[in-house]
Motif scaffolding. Structure first.
Motif, PDB file in Angstrom:
ATOM      1  N   TYR A 435      48.349  41.938  31.039  1.00  0.00           N
ATOM      2  CA  TYR A 435      48.283  42.354  32.444  1.00  0.00           C
ATOM      3  C   TYR A 435      47.072  43.257  32.633  1.00  0.00           C
ATOM      4  CZ  TYR A 435      49.338  45.149  36.597  1.00  0.00           C
ATOM      5  OH  TYR A 435      49.260  45.805  37.799  1.00  0.00           O
ATOM      6  N   TYR A 436      46.237  42.913  33.634  1.00  0.00           N
ATOM      7  CA  TYR A 436      45.009  43.671  33.886  1.00  0.00           C
ATOM      8  C   TYR A 436      44.884  43.993  35.368  1.00  0.00           C
ATOM      9  CZ  TYR A 436      44.087  42.178  29.200  1.00  0.00           C
ATOM     10  OH  TYR A 436      44.221  41.964  27.858  1.00  0.00           O
ATOM     11  N   PRO A 437      45.104  45.265  35.736  1.00  0.00           N
ATOM     12  CA  PRO A 437      44.929  45.647  37.134  1.00  0.00           C
ATOM     13  C   PRO A 437      43.453  45.783  37.489  1.00  0.00           C
ATOM     14  CG  PRO A 437      45.526  47.556  35.833  1.00  0.00           C
ATOM     15  CD  PRO A 437      45.562  46.379  34.891  1.00  0.00           C
ATOM     16  N   VAL A 438      43.117  45.414  38.701  1.00  0.00           N
ATOM     17  CA  VAL A 438      41.752  45.594  39.206  1.00  0.00           C
ATOM     18  C   VAL A 438      41.826  46.660  40.283  1.00  0.00           C
ATOM     19  CG1 VAL A 438      39.766  44.508  40.308  1.00  0.00           C
ATOM     20  CG2 VAL A 438      41.189  43.193  38.709  1.00  0.00           C
ATOM     21  N   ASN A 439      41.380  47.845  39.951  1.00  0.00           N
ATOM     22  CA  ASN A 439      41.532  48.988  40.845  1.00  0.00           C
ATOM     23  C   ASN A 439      40.841  48.755  42.183  1.00  0.00           C
ATOM     24  OD1 ASN A 439      43.025  50.508  38.988  1.00  0.00           O
ATOM     25  ND2 ASN A 439      41.152  51.103  37.922  1.00  0.00           N
ATOM     26  N   ALA A 440      41.612  48.997  43.240  1.00  0.00           N
ATOM     27  CA  ALA A 440      41.127  48.852  44.624  1.00  0.00           C
ATOM     28  C   ALA A 440      40.648  47.431  44.911  1.00  0.00           C
ATOM     29  CB  ALA A 440      40.012  49.853  44.923  1.00  0.00           C
ATOM     30  N   GLY A 441      41.027  46.492  44.043  1.00  0.00           N
ATOM     31  CA  GLY A 441      40.608  45.105  44.247  1.00  0.00           C
ATOM     32  C   GLY A 441      39.108  44.928  44.162  1.00  0.00           C
ATOM     33  N   ASP A 442      38.431  45.781  43.400  1.00  0.00           N
ATOM     34  CA  ASP A 442      36.973  45.773  43.329  1.00  0.00           C
ATOM     35  C   ASP A 442      36.458  44.409  42.884  1.00  0.00           C
ATOM     36  OD1 ASP A 442      34.418  46.327  41.389  1.00  0.00           O
ATOM     37  OD2 ASP A 442      34.423  47.645  43.152  1.00  0.00           O
ATOM     38  N   ILE A 443      35.656  43.772  43.721  1.00  0.00           N
ATOM     39  CA  ILE A 443      35.189  42.412  43.449  1.00  0.00           C
ATOM     40  C   ILE A 443      34.263  42.373  42.231  1.00  0.00           C
ATOM     41  CG2 ILE A 443      33.220  42.558  45.016  1.00  0.00           C
ATOM     42  CD1 ILE A 443      35.486  39.481  44.483  1.00  0.00           C
ATOM     43  N   GLY A 444      33.488  43.452  42.016  1.00  0.00           N
ATOM     44  CA  GLY A 444      32.607  43.505  40.853  1.00  0.00           C
ATOM     45  C   GLY A 444      33.398  43.583  39.555  1.00  0.00           C
ATOM     46  N   GLU A 445      34.388  44.468  39.521  1.00  0.00           N
ATOM     47  CA  GLU A 445      35.242  44.611  38.333  1.00  0.00           C
ATOM     48  C   GLU A 445      35.998  43.310  38.074  1.00  0.00           C
ATOM     49  OE1 GLU A 445      39.066  47.271  36.790  1.00  0.00           O
ATOM     50  OE2 GLU A 445      37.920  47.921  38.547  1.00  0.00           O
ATOM     51  N   PHE A 446      36.500  42.703  39.135  1.00  0.00           N
ATOM     52  CA  PHE A 446      37.211  41.426  39.025  1.00  0.00           C
ATOM     53  C   PHE A 446      36.300  40.356  38.412  1.00  0.00           C
ATOM     54  CE2 PHE A 446      37.923  37.285  41.193  1.00  0.00           C
ATOM     55  CZ  PHE A 446      39.139  36.952  40.608  1.00  0.00           C
ATOM     56  N   GLY A 447      35.085  40.275  38.911  1.00  0.00           N
ATOM     57  CA  GLY A 447      34.145  39.277  38.404  1.00  0.00           C
ATOM     58  C   GLY A 447      33.820  39.484  36.938  1.00  0.00           C
ATOM     59  N   ASN A 448      33.637  40.758  36.542  1.00  0.00           N
ATOM     60  CA  ASN A 448      33.362  41.054  35.139  1.00  0.00           C
ATOM     61  C   ASN A 448      34.502  40.601  34.238  1.00  0.00           C
ATOM     62  OD1 ASN A 448      30.848  42.172  35.571  1.00  0.00           O
ATOM     63  ND2 ASN A 448      31.633  44.267  35.772  1.00  0.00           N
ATOM     64  N   MET A 449      35.724  40.848  34.693  1.00  0.00           N
ATOM     65  CA  MET A 449      36.892  40.433  33.904  1.00  0.00           C
ATOM     66  C   MET A 449      36.936  38.915  33.745  1.00  0.00           C
ATOM     67  SD  MET A 449      40.136  42.774  34.947  1.00  0.00           S
ATOM     68  CE  MET A 449      40.225  44.494  34.469  1.00  0.00           C
ATOM     69  N   LEU A 450      36.722  38.202  34.835  1.00  0.00           N
ATOM     70  CA  LEU A 450      36.730  36.736  34.778  1.00  0.00           C
ATOM     71  C   LEU A 450      35.659  36.224  33.823  1.00  0.00           C
ATOM     72  CD1 LEU A 450      37.196  35.224  38.357  1.00  0.00           C
ATOM     73  CD2 LEU A 450      38.767  35.158  36.437  1.00  0.00           C
ATOM     74  N   ASP A 451      34.461  36.756  33.944  1.00  0.00           N
ATOM     75  CA  ASP A 451      33.358  36.308  33.093  1.00  0.00           C
ATOM     76  C   ASP A 451      33.649  36.593  31.623  1.00  0.00           C
ATOM     77  OD1 ASP A 451      32.019  35.493  35.354  1.00  0.00           O
ATOM     78  OD2 ASP A 451      30.751  37.282  35.484  1.00  0.00           O
ATOM     79  N   ARG A 452      34.153  37.815  31.336  1.00  0.00           N
ATOM     80  CA  ARG A 452      34.424  38.182  29.947  1.00  0.00           C
ATOM     81  C   ARG A 452      35.531  37.306  29.361  1.00  0.00           C
ATOM     82  NH1 ARG A 452      32.520  43.568  28.666  1.00  0.00           N
ATOM     83  NH2 ARG A 452      33.694  43.505  26.717  1.00  0.00           N
ATOM     84  N   LEU A 453      36.581  37.079  30.139  1.00  0.00           N
ATOM     85  CA  LEU A 453      37.698  36.272  29.648  1.00  0.00           C
ATOM     86  C   LEU A 453      37.252  34.841  29.376  1.00  0.00           C
ATOM     87  CD1 LEU A 453      40.686  35.895  29.001  1.00  0.00           C
ATOM     88  CD2 LEU A 453      41.116  35.542  31.433  1.00  0.00           C
ATOM     89  N   SER A 454      36.551  34.249  30.325  1.00  0.00           N
ATOM     90  CA  SER A 454      36.084  32.872  30.162  1.00  0.00           C
ATOM     91  C   SER A 454      35.141  32.751  28.969  1.00  0.00           C
ATOM     92  CB  SER A 454      35.381  32.401  31.438  1.00  0.00           C
ATOM     93  OG  SER A 454      36.252  32.464  32.545  1.00  0.00           O
ATOM     94  N   SER A 455      34.239  33.735  28.821  1.00  0.00           N
ATOM     95  CA  SER A 455      33.287  33.711  27.706  1.00  0.00           C
ATOM     96  C   SER A 455      34.000  33.868  26.374  1.00  0.00           C
ATOM     97  CB  SER A 455      32.255  34.828  27.863  1.00  0.00           C
ATOM     98  OG  SER A 455      31.464  34.615  29.002  1.00  0.00           O
ATOM     99  N   ALA A 456      35.001  34.752  26.332  1.00  0.00           N
ATOM    100  CA  ALA A 456      35.729  34.989  25.086  1.00  0.00           C
ATOM    101  C   ALA A 456      36.460  33.726  24.641  1.00  0.00           C
ATOM    102  CB  ALA A 456      36.720  36.140  25.270  1.00  0.00           C
TER     103      ALA A 456
END
Length: 675
Positions: A435-456
Motif C-alpha cells: 500500500y502506497y499513499p500519494v500525499n495530497a494526490g500529488d501528480i508528480g509523486e504519483f508519476g514517479n511511483m508508477l515509473d519506478r514500479l513499472s521499471s522495477a
C-alpha cells in the motif's frame, strides 16, 4: 434489516415441490407404493461408515499409502493397487490373526469398494491439509523423522547454529540422518498440481524468539508420482528465458481522475519504449481495467467495471495507447452515488477475465482516490470485501499494489480507505501490505511511483531473461526496506520478483510436494520465524459447505434481530440449536459459547484457528457496541457470498478417491475464510 444472502442449496433442497395439491388419501397410497418399490435400495443405503470415537457426525476415514491394494475379501491375494493418498471411508473393521482389515468405500453413501489392510493406511480424523508457501526468502522446509529435532531447534535462541550442518548435509549430500526429505527448490502450485499434506497430529509451542509455532505431524504423497526435475543453474537460466510479466492497472475513472488517467497512459508509453529497445515485447505486457460505481443508482456512469486492455491481447505500446483511445478512456461526466467507488469490481474483473497462467510475474496496480464499496452495501456488484478479493488474488498468484491518492476532497475518507487497501494488498510472502499513499494526490509523486514500479518489474523480467537472476540470488537482499516509499517499492518489487520466478520455475519443472510418508515439520521458518512455511486448507464437501452456509446464515439473521434486542439473538439461536437435537435444558446457560451450543459442525472442532463466531457468548455480544455488532454481521454476510462463489467454482473441486460420488468432492477452503 436483513442483508443475509440465501443459503447454498444442499442436494436435498434442489428438488422442486409438487406443482399441484392432491388428496391426502392419494398421497398416502402413492407414498406406500413408492416406499415398497424402494425397500431393497433403502436397505442397502442404510449401511453407513463407522463414526469416529466421540463424534456424532464425523465418519472414520483413512488415506492409502503406495503399498495399499484393494481386495475383494480380507487377507486374499491379488487386488488392485490404489493411488497414493486416496481417501476411503471405513465401514467395517475385522481382525484376522495379527492383521486388522478395513471394509472401505470411496464415499459415505453406502457403496463399498473392498478391503484394505489397516497397516498400509493412515488414519485421517479431520479433512485438513497444508499448502507449502513460496520458498523464496526462507530456508527449505525440512521433513524430520521425529519430533525431537525440530523441537530442539525451536528451543534455541539462535536455531541457525544447529540448523546449519543439517542444511549443509542436505545441500551437499542430499540427505541428513534426522531428515526424511525437503521441499522442492521451486514453488509448488496447489491449484495446478493438487497434493495432500494432511495433518495427523499437532503441538503448539512458544519459541525463544517469542513466536507461536506449531509442530505438525504430517503425511505426504503427491497426486502424481513423477519426480520433479532437480534445480540446475544452466537449465534454470534457459527456462527463465520464457519468464514474462503482466502488469494490469485497475484505475478509478470517476470525476477528478483525469490527470491520473493521463499520467498512467504516459507511464505505460515510457516503459514500452524501454521494453522495445531491450527487445522484450514478448516478455512484458501491460493491461488496464477501469471501474466506477453502481449504474442503477447513477446510470450516467455507463459501467461498473470495464476491460480496456487485456495484457494477453496487446501487441506493443502503440497498441496499448490506441486501445485506450478506442475505448474512450475518460473520467466520468456524472458523480457517483457515494464517495466510495466499486474498486473490488475492477480488481475482480482483472482477476477473473485475464489468463494469468500465461504469465510468470503477475501484478495488479490499483489506482484510486476513494475507498471501496464493501460487500454488504447495496451498491456493491461483487458482494465481496477486501479479505475475499485478496484470497482470490492469492489463489492466482497475483500481487496487488494500491496507489491511494489522498486528495484534499477525500480527507474524511482517507482513514477507512487506507484500512481497506492495506487489507486488500497484504502480501503473505513479504508479510506486509503493498500500500502506497500519494500525499495530497500529488501528480508528480504519483508519476514517479508508477515509473519506478513499472521499471522495477521490467528490470526483473530483463534480468531473468538474461539468466542473471538464478534462484537464490535475491536471498541476500537487505530485509530493511527503508523508510521512503520509493525505496520500499523498489525493494519489495525485487523480492516479489524473486518469489514469482521460483513459482514460474516450479510450474515449468513440474515441482511436486516431496514423496514423504509420516514426518514432523514446523509451520514457521526456524531462522526467520515471522515467515510461515505452510498455509492451512480445510477440505469441505458440497454438503458440508452448504451446512456451513446455512448455519452462518442463521447466526447472521439472529444477529440482525439482536441489533434491536440483544437477548433476541441468543434466544433465537437456542431455538435453532434445539431443532438440531440439542437438549433445551442445556442451552439456558448464558456462558455457553456458540461452539458449545452445537450449531457449528464437528469438522470445525480442533482446527488451528481462533474463530470470533465459535467463541462468541451472550455476555460478549451484549457488551459489543452497536457499530461493532454491525461489522460482525457484515463479515458474516460477505463470507456467505464467498461460499456461494466456492459452490459455483467447478475448477477447484477435487476428488479424493477413484469412483467417489461427486457429492464427496472437496473444496480447499483457506482457513481465514471460515467464520
Amino acid at each position: 434489516m436483513n442483508t443475509s444472502p440465501r443459503p447454498l442449496a444442499k442436494e436435498s433442497r434442489l428438488f422442486p415441490s409438487p406443482a399441484c395439491r392432491i388428496g391426502e388419501a392419494r398421497k398416502k397410497n402413492l407414498f406406500l407404493a413408492l416406499l415398497l418399490s424402494l425397500l431393497p435400495f433403502i436397505t442397502l443405503a442404510q449401511e453407513k461408515p463407522l463414526l469416529q470415537q466421540g463424534k456424532q457426525t464425523l465418519y472414520q476415514r483413512v488415506l492409502t499409502t503406495p503399498t495399499c491394494r484393494l481386495l475383494d475379501k480380507p487377507a486374499s491375494s491379488g487386488g488392485k493397487a490404489q493411488p497414493a493418498f486416496s481417501r476411503f471411508y471405513v465401514y467395517q473393521r475385522q481382525k484376522q490373526g495379527a492383521d486388522e482389515w478395513l471394509k472401505v468405500g470411496a464415499d459415505s453413501y453406502g457403496k463399498t469398494a473392498g478391503w484394505l489392510n489397516a497397516a498400509c493406511t493412515v488414519e485421517w480424523k479431520m479433512q485438513m491439509t497444508l499448502a507449502l508457501t513460496n520458498p523464496a526468502g526462507r530456508d527449505p522446509l525440512l521433513f524430520f523423522k521425529d519430533k525431537a529435532t525440530p523441537m530442539q531447534l525451536l528451543e534455541q535462541e539462535d536455531p541457525k547454529k544447529q540448523l546449519a550442518p543439517i542444511l549443509a548435509n542436505m545441500k551437499n549430500n542430499g540427505r541428513d540422518p534426522a531428515v526424511l526429505a525437503r521441499e522442492p527448490d521451486y514453488a509448488v502450485d496447489m491449484a495446478k498440481n493438487f497434493y495432500l499434506l494432511p495433518v495427523l497430529d499437532a503441538e503448539e509451542i512458544f519459541t525463544e524468539q517469542g513466536f507461536r509455532v506449531r509442530l505438525l505431524n504430517v503425511a505426504s504423497v503427491s497426486a502424481s508420482e513423477n519426480k520433479a526435475k532437480p534445480a540446475n543453474k544452466e537449465s534454470e537460466a534457459q527456462t527463465l528465458k520464457g519468464f514474462n510479466a503482466a502488469v494490469v492497472f485497475v484505475i478509478d475513472t470517476t470525476i477528478s481522475m483525469k490527470p491520473y488517467i493521463e499520467r498512467t497512459r504516459e507511464a505505460v508509453r515510457r516503459i514500452y519504449q524501454t521494453v522495445e529497445k531491450e527487445k522484450l515485447q514478448n516478455q512484458v505486457k501491460f493491461g488496464l481495467v477501469a471501474f466506477r460505481s453502481n449504474i442503477k443508482a447513477a446510470p450516467g456512469l455507463e459501467y461498473v467495471s470495464k476491460m480496456i486492455v487485456n495484457p494477453a491481447e496487446v501487441k506493443d505500446g502503440k497498441d496499448f495507447i490506441e486501445r485506450t483511445k478506442a475505448a474512450n478512456l475518460q473520467q466520468a461526466r456524472v458523480s457517483s452515488p457515494s464517495f466510495d467507488e466499486d474498486s473490488y469490481a475492477g480488481v475482480m474483473q482483472a482477476l477473473d477475465n485475464i489468463p494469468w497462467n500465461q504469465f510468470g510475474a503477475r501484478y495488479i496496480v490499483l489506482i484510486t482516490d476513494a475507498g471501496a464499496i464493501d460487500g454488504d452495501n447495496s451498491l456493491s456488484s461483487t458482494g465481496l470485501n477486501a479479505e475475499q478479493v485478496r484470497l482470490e488474488a492469492q489463489y492466482r498468484g497475483v500481487a496487488i499494489y494500491a496507489l491511494h491518492l489522498k486528495t484534499p476532497s477525500g480527507a474524511k475518507n482517507h482513514q477507512s480507505a487506507e484500512a481497506q487497501y492495506q487489507n486488500l494488498t497484504h502480501n503473505n510472502f513479504l508479510n506486509k501490505p503493498l500500500y502506497y499513499p500519494v500525499n495530497a494526490g500529488d501528480i508528480g509523486e504519483f508519476g514517479n511511483m508508477l515509473d519506478r514500479l513499472s521499471s522495477a518489474i521490467t528490470g526483473q523480467v530483463k534480468a531473468a531473461y538474461r539468466g542473471d537472476m538464478a534462484a537464490g540470488s535475491a536471498l541476500t537482499a537487505d530485509k530493511n526496506y527503508g523508510k521512503e516509499n520509493l525505496a520500499a517499492l523498489d525493494k519489495e518489487t525485487e523480492l516479489l520478483g524473486h518469489a514469482m520466478r521460483l513459482a514460474w520455475l516450479g510450474e515449468k519443472n513440474s515441482a511436486k510436494a516431496p514423496p514423504v510418508f509420516k514426518a514432523w515439520i514446523s509451520d514457521r521458518d526456524f531462522t526467520h520465524q515471522e515467515k510461515p512455511t505452510t498455509d492451512v486448507r480445510v477440505l469441505l464437501t458440497k454438503s458440508q459447505l452448504s451446512d456451513l452456509a446455512e448455519v452462518v446464515k442463521q447466526i447472521a439473521e439472529a444477529a440482525n434481530d439482536g441489533l434491536i434486542s440483544p437477548s433476541d439473538m441468543f434466544d433465537r439461536l437456542r431455538q435453532v440449536a434445539a431443532t438440531m437435537g440439542k437438549d433445551p435444558n442445556q442451552l439456558q446457560d448464558k456462558n455457553l459459547k456458540l461452539k458449545q451450543m452445537g450449531l457449528m459442525a464437528e469438522y470445525l472442532e480442533g482446527l488451528p484457528y481462533l474463530s470470533e463466531v465459535l467463541n462468541l457468548d451472550e455476555d460478549t455480544w451484549k457488551g459489543m457496541a452497536g457499530l461493532e455488532q454491525e461489522k460482525f454481521i457484515r463479515r458474516l454476510t460477505t463470507k456467505l457470498r464467498y461460499y456461494q462463489r466456492y459452490n459455483a467454482d467447478t475448477d477447484r473441486w477435487v476428488s479424493l478417491a477413484p469412483g467417489s460420488d461427486p457429492r464427496e468432492h472437496v473444496y480447499p477452503v483457506p482457513l481465514e475464510a471460515l467464520p
